[in-house]
Design an enzyme around this catalytic site. Structure first.
Site, PDB file in Angstrom:
ATOM      1  N   ALA A   1      -7.557  28.614  21.196  1.00 20.72           N
ATOM      2  CA  ALA A   1      -8.541  28.586  22.278  1.00 20.72           C
ATOM      3  C   ALA A   1      -9.416  29.824  22.219  1.00 20.72           C
ATOM      4  CB  ALA A   1      -7.838  28.500  23.629  1.00 20.72           C
ATOM      5  N   ASP A   2     -10.636  29.670  22.696  1.00 22.36           N
ATOM      6  CA  ASP A   2     -11.531  30.817  22.777  1.00 22.36           C
ATOM      7  C   ASP A   2     -12.527  30.596  23.910  1.00 22.36           C
ATOM      8  OD1 ASP A   2     -12.178  33.406  21.270  1.00 22.36           O
ATOM      9  OD2 ASP A   2     -14.148  32.520  21.616  1.00 22.36           O
TER      10      ASP A   2
END
Length: 200
Positions: A76-77
């Site tokens: 995730a980012d």
């Protein structure tokens, strides 16, 4: 048939807590990724914040997947974009103060992306965004906020935590709460349920 192992390719306490509070158990394994290099390349190539978030999310998952054969690995980012400028997690309190002053009175966009990989194969991804407008708070309020929040201000890309005192910084918010915290959680939970992780 037992449920597959779920790995969160992240060191984010917030993302881990979101999954745990939703009843999903994940192993945390933080990847070594040069985010600054990826962002610099994105700027040079003129790509969007959405593409950079997706690139980083997949890169994190791919770095970890080799260590967990057969597991579902979530990368995730999150990116923050305001008036064409990208913001990063502040390095110290002075940087957090400067960043919040830059965002004061403006609308910025938060982009969160999650990518799921298993054994090197990308299985799923989701990009979501939210728009947040900060109020014209005083510098006295800002200094009090930074004193009360302490080092927690360094853990988010926006130098605020909406789930706490950071809500006082805002005038208007449009978008999903979980996306703002850094994970398109509801779509991710839907994907995981289909693959035997979580609660039916």
């Amino acid at each position: 048939m037992s449920a597959p192992v779920l790995v969160l390719a992240s060191g984010s306490r917030t993302r881990a807590a979101m999954l745990e509070q939703a009843g999903v158990t994940a192993i945390l394994d933080k990847p070594l990724v040069d985010e600054d290099e990826v962002k610099a390349a994105g700027r040079a190539e003129g790509v969007s914040a959405d593409i950079v978030a997706e690139t980083l999310a997949e890169l994190k998952a791919q770095r970890i997947t080799r260590r967990h054969p057969g597991a579902l690995v979530v990368g995730a980012d999150q990116m923050l974009e305001c008036e064409g400028r990208w913001f990063d997690k502040p390095a110290d309190h002075a940087a957090a103060r400067a960043q919040l002053l830059d965002l004061r009175g403006k609308t910025h966009r938060l982009v969160s992306c999650a990518v799921v990989v298993r054994d090197g194969e990308r299985m799923w991804h989701r990009i979501d965004s939210a728009r947040l407008t900060m109020r014209n708070f005083t510098e006295a309020f800002l200094d009090e906020y930074l004193d009360l929040v302490g080092d927690d201000v360094l853990h988010s890309v926006g130098a605020y935590q909406l789930e706490g005192l950071g809500a006082q910084l805002f005038h208007r918010i449009e978008g999903d709460f979980f996306t703002i915290l850094g994970l398109p959680l509801l779509p991710l939970l839907g994907f995981l349920r289909v693959h035997g992780v979580g609660r039916e």
